[in-house]
Design a protein around this motif. Structure first.
Motif, PDB file in Angstrom:
ATOM      1  N   ASN A   1       0.807  -1.221   0.000  1.00 64.90           N
ATOM      2  CA  ASN A   1       0.000   0.000   0.000  1.00 64.90           C
ATOM      3  C   ASN A   1       0.844   1.278   0.000  1.00 64.90           C
ATOM      4  N   VAL A   2       2.142   1.150   0.204  1.00 63.50           N
ATOM      5  CA  VAL A   2       3.010   2.322   0.105  1.00 63.50           C
ATOM      6  C   VAL A   2       3.162   2.733  -1.363  1.00 63.50           C
ATOM      7  N   LYS A   3       3.265   1.749  -2.247  1.00 63.91           N
ATOM      8  CA  LYS A   3       3.545   2.015  -3.646  1.00 63.91           C
ATOM      9  C   LYS A   3       2.301   2.036  -4.526  1.00 63.91           C
ATOM     10  N   ARG A   4       1.268   1.303  -4.142  1.00 64.26           N
ATOM     11  CA  ARG A   4       0.068   1.216  -4.975  1.00 64.26           C
ATOM     12  C   ARG A   4      -0.662   2.558  -4.975  1.00 64.26           C
ATOM     13  N   SER A   5      -1.100   3.021  -6.130  1.00 67.84           N
ATOM     14  CA  SER A   5      -1.720   4.334  -6.246  1.00 67.84           C
ATOM     15  C   SER A   5      -3.115   4.351  -5.615  1.00 67.84           C
ATOM     16  N   ALA A   6      -3.348   5.326  -4.741  1.00 71.14           N
ATOM     17  CA  ALA A   6      -4.676   5.480  -4.146  1.00 71.14           C
ATOM     18  C   ALA A   6      -5.688   6.000  -5.160  1.00 71.14           C
ATOM     19  N   GLY A   7      -5.172   6.656  -6.222  1.00 67.16           N
ATOM     20  CA  GLY A   7      -6.070   7.187  -7.250  1.00 67.16           C
ATOM     21  C   GLY A   7      -6.856   6.115  -7.965  1.00 67.16           C
ATOM     22  N   MET A   8      -6.315   4.910  -8.066  1.00 63.87           N
ATOM     23  CA  MET A   8      -7.016   3.812  -8.721  1.00 63.87           C
ATOM     24  C   MET A   8      -8.301   3.468  -7.972  1.00 63.87           C
ATOM     25  N   TYR A   9      -8.238   3.449  -6.638  1.00 67.12           N
ATOM     26  CA  TYR A   9      -9.411   3.143  -5.832  1.00 67.12           C
ATOM     27  C   TYR A   9     -10.403   4.297  -5.849  1.00 67.12           C
ATOM     28  N   LEU A  10      -9.886   5.512  -5.942  1.00 65.87           N
ATOM     29  CA  LEU A  10     -10.765   6.672  -6.012  1.00 65.87           C
ATOM     30  C   LEU A  10     -11.568   6.659  -7.310  1.00 65.87           C
ATOM     31  N   GLU A  11     -10.922   6.283  -8.404  1.00 65.08           N
ATOM     32  CA  GLU A  11     -11.630   6.163  -9.677  1.00 65.08           C
ATOM     33  C   GLU A  11     -12.703   5.080  -9.604  1.00 65.08           C
ATOM     34  N   LEU A  12     -12.405   3.986  -8.934  1.00 59.18           N
ATOM     35  CA  LEU A  12     -13.388   2.920  -8.771  1.00 59.18           C
ATOM     36  C   LEU A  12     -14.599   3.412  -7.975  1.00 59.18           C
ATOM     37  N   PHE A  13     -14.348   4.205  -6.932  1.00 60.36           N
ATOM     38  CA  PHE A  13     -15.460   4.748  -6.142  1.00 60.36           C
ATOM     39  C   PHE A  13     -16.388   5.591  -7.016  1.00 60.36           C
ATOM     40  N   TYR A  14     -15.816   6.496  -7.797  1.00 59.46           N
ATOM     41  CA  TYR A  14     -16.650   7.384  -8.613  1.00 59.46           C
ATOM     42  C   TYR A  14     -17.330   6.631  -9.749  1.00 59.46           C
ATOM     43  N   TRP A  15     -16.698   5.580 -10.259  1.00 53.97           N
ATOM     44  CA  TRP A  15     -17.357   4.753 -11.269  1.00 53.97           C
ATOM     45  C   TRP A  15     -18.579   4.059 -10.663  1.00 53.97           C
ATOM     46  N   LEU A  16     -18.430   3.502  -9.468  1.00 55.13           N
ATOM     47  CA  LEU A  16     -19.563   2.861  -8.793  1.00 55.13           C
ATOM     48  C   LEU A  16     -20.653   3.879  -8.469  1.00 55.13           C
ATOM     49  N   LEU A  17     -20.239   5.071  -8.055  1.00 54.41           N
ATOM     50  CA  LEU A  17     -21.212   6.120  -7.746  1.00 54.41           C
ATOM     51  C   LEU A  17     -22.034   6.466  -8.976  1.00 54.41           C
ATOM     52  N   HIS A  18     -21.381   6.554 -10.125  1.00 52.64           N
ATOM     53  CA  HIS A  18     -22.095   6.854 -11.367  1.00 52.64           C
ATOM     54  C   HIS A  18     -23.057   5.725 -11.725  1.00 52.64           C
ATOM     55  N   GLN A  19     -22.629   4.477 -11.538  1.00 52.23           N
ATOM     56  CA  GLN A  19     -23.508   3.345 -11.821  1.00 52.23           C
ATOM     57  C   GLN A  19     -24.731   3.354 -10.915  1.00 52.23           C
ATOM     58  N   PHE A  20     -24.536   3.760  -9.681  1.00 47.85           N
ATOM     59  CA  PHE A  20     -25.617   3.744  -8.690  1.00 47.85           C
ATOM     60  C   PHE A  20     -26.606   4.878  -8.916  1.00 47.85           C
ATOM     61  N   ARG A  21     -26.096   6.076  -9.239  1.00 48.46           N
ATOM     62  CA  ARG A  21     -26.959   7.248  -9.294  1.00 48.46           C
ATOM     63  C   ARG A  21     -27.354   7.654 -10.700  1.00 48.46           C
ATOM     64  N   GLY A  22     -26.586   7.256 -11.700  1.00 53.44           N
ATOM     65  CA  GLY A  22     -26.940   7.575 -13.073  1.00 53.44           C
ATOM     66  C   GLY A  22     -26.973   9.064 -13.346  1.00 53.44           C
ATOM     67  N   LYS A  23     -28.002   9.532 -14.035  1.00 50.01           N
ATOM     68  CA  LYS A  23     -28.100  10.930 -14.443  1.00 50.01           C
ATOM     69  C   LYS A  23     -28.411  11.859 -13.275  1.00 50.01           C
ATOM     70  N   GLY A  24     -28.926  11.335 -12.189  1.00 48.14           N
ATOM     71  CA  GLY A  24     -29.301  12.180 -11.064  1.00 48.14           C
ATOM     72  C   GLY A  24     -28.132  12.817 -10.363  1.00 48.14           C
ATOM     73  N   ILE A  25     -26.924  12.412 -10.702  1.00 45.97           N
ATOM     74  CA  ILE A  25     -25.744  12.930 -10.007  1.00 45.97           C
ATOM     75  C   ILE A  25     -25.511  14.407 -10.302  1.00 45.97           C
ATOM     76  N   HIS A  26     -26.002  14.906 -11.432  1.00 48.36           N
ATOM     77  CA  HIS A  26     -25.741  16.288 -11.806  1.00 48.36           C
ATOM     78  C   HIS A  26     -27.006  17.152 -11.765  1.00 48.36           C
ATOM     79  N   ARG A  27     -27.985  16.797 -10.964  1.00 46.96           N
ATOM     80  CA  ARG A  27     -29.194  17.620 -10.864  1.00 46.96           C
ATOM     81  C   ARG A  27     -28.854  19.004 -10.347  1.00 46.96           C
ATOM     82  N   LYS A  28     -29.336  20.034 -11.029  1.00 47.22           N
ATOM     83  CA  LYS A  28     -28.998  21.396 -10.646  1.00 47.22           C
ATOM     84  C   LYS A  28     -29.788  21.884  -9.438  1.00 47.22           C
ATOM     85  N   ASP A  29     -30.948  21.268  -9.169  1.00 47.28           N
ATOM     86  CA  ASP A  29     -31.759  21.681  -8.026  1.00 47.28           C
ATOM     87  C   ASP A  29     -31.462  20.834  -6.786  1.00 47.28           C
ATOM     88  N   ALA A  30     -30.316  20.180  -6.786  1.00 49.35           N
ATOM     89  CA  ALA A  30     -29.980  19.240  -5.720  1.00 49.35           C
ATOM     90  C   ALA A  30     -29.652  19.959  -4.421  1.00 49.35           C
TER      91      ALA A  30
END
Length: 297
Positions: A1-30
């Protein structure tokens, strides 16, 4: 975990978030909640995260969606970083409303949010200097005052030369008086108070992940290792929340977390795992013809 990039896991989080929320993630009245939580670390093992005398720690700065009940953004910094400084780098949506406490009070930031068509609701500082521009009629329960104001201190006039709104609200349960400041001039005073009341949801979120996920004891002591473990905890929360939403089971998040944790090493189908299994059959004892039986007289 010293050498492995934390950014890879962060990208996975946001990919899952997009799959879960879909288009609602960018609602302007949120409506979004902004807050941070501190995770304490041992001073001797985590010197890079020095916080106070004899203590180290990191902060998780979070933007939380109270409707979907998931974080939409988070960053991890040393605990000594001020909440307001971290908030300046958060990707905020124009047209959305952000709710936060007094730790984020900054007149220049208030003006910047207003210029970007971003609404905010916060607590007003007790020593804030202002002049009343207009007094609005009060009709909502618990609302004592509803005013349009202009900041009158030298700093306030320079950094935030715009009309804001001051709402004085009192809780009927305990009589506690709260004073809100916002740039939302359209919502009713009662709606503004209700928005701030939603802040308890992000507090409950922080409490849940600390109690149910592994972010109190860390496997590695480097900054990268700590970030990886916290990001993975966020991924675990998101996966549990996704499972709870898509599977036909009426279980709480805590029940689901415990059920999954005891079955991590087994290849089990989630549908079967969450199905209400029938009670185990009663044990039937074999009859031994050589065993004497006691008969109650």
């Amino acid at each position: 975990n010293v050498k492995r990039s934390a950014g890879m896991y962060l990208e996975l989080f946001y990919w899952l978030l997009h799959q879960f929320r879909g288009k609602g993630i960018h609602r302007k009245d949120a409506v979004r909640l902004i807050d941070s939580t501190t995770i304490d670390l041992c001073k001797h093992q985590f010197e890079w995260a020095s916080f106070r005398t004899g203590k180290s720690g990191v902060k998780v700065h979070t933007v939380y969606d109270p409707d979907a009940q998931v974080p939409t953004f988070f960053s991890i910094t040393a605990a000594k970083k001020h909440d307001k400084k971290a908030a300046e780098h958060m990707p905020l949506l124009p047209g959305a409303t952000y709710v936060f406490d007094r730790a984020y009070n900054d007149y220049a930031w208030f003006h910047d949010l207003t210029q970007r068509d971003i609404r905010f609701v916060s607590r007003m500082k007790r020593n804030a200097e202002f002049e009343v521009v207009a007094t609005l009629p009060v009709s909502d329960d618990g609302v004592l005052e509803d005013q349009h104001i202009r900041l009158s201190s030298a700093k306030g006039r320079k950094e935030c030369p715009t009309i804001l709104r001051r709402i004085c609200f009192v809780h009927e349960e305990d009589g506690k008086k709260l004073v809100f400041i916002t740039n939302d001039l359209k919502r009713s005073a009662g709606a503004i108070a209700a928005l701030y009341k939603q802040r308890w949801q992000i507090e409950l979120f922080f409490r849940w992940i600390k109690q149910n996920l592994k972010i109190k004891r860390f496997i590695g002591t480097s900054e990268n290792a700590v970030k990886i473990q916290i990001i993975i905890a966020m991924i675990a929360y998101l996966l549990l929340h996704m499972a709870r939403r898509i599977l036909p089971a009426s279980r709480s998040m805590q029940q689901l977390a415990r059920l999954v944790s005891v079955n991590l090493m087994q290849r089990r189908n989630l549908l079967e795992l969450l199905a209400d299994s029938p009670p185990p059959p009663k044990r039937r004892f074999a009859i031994n013809q050589r065993q004497m039986c006691l008969i109650n007289a």
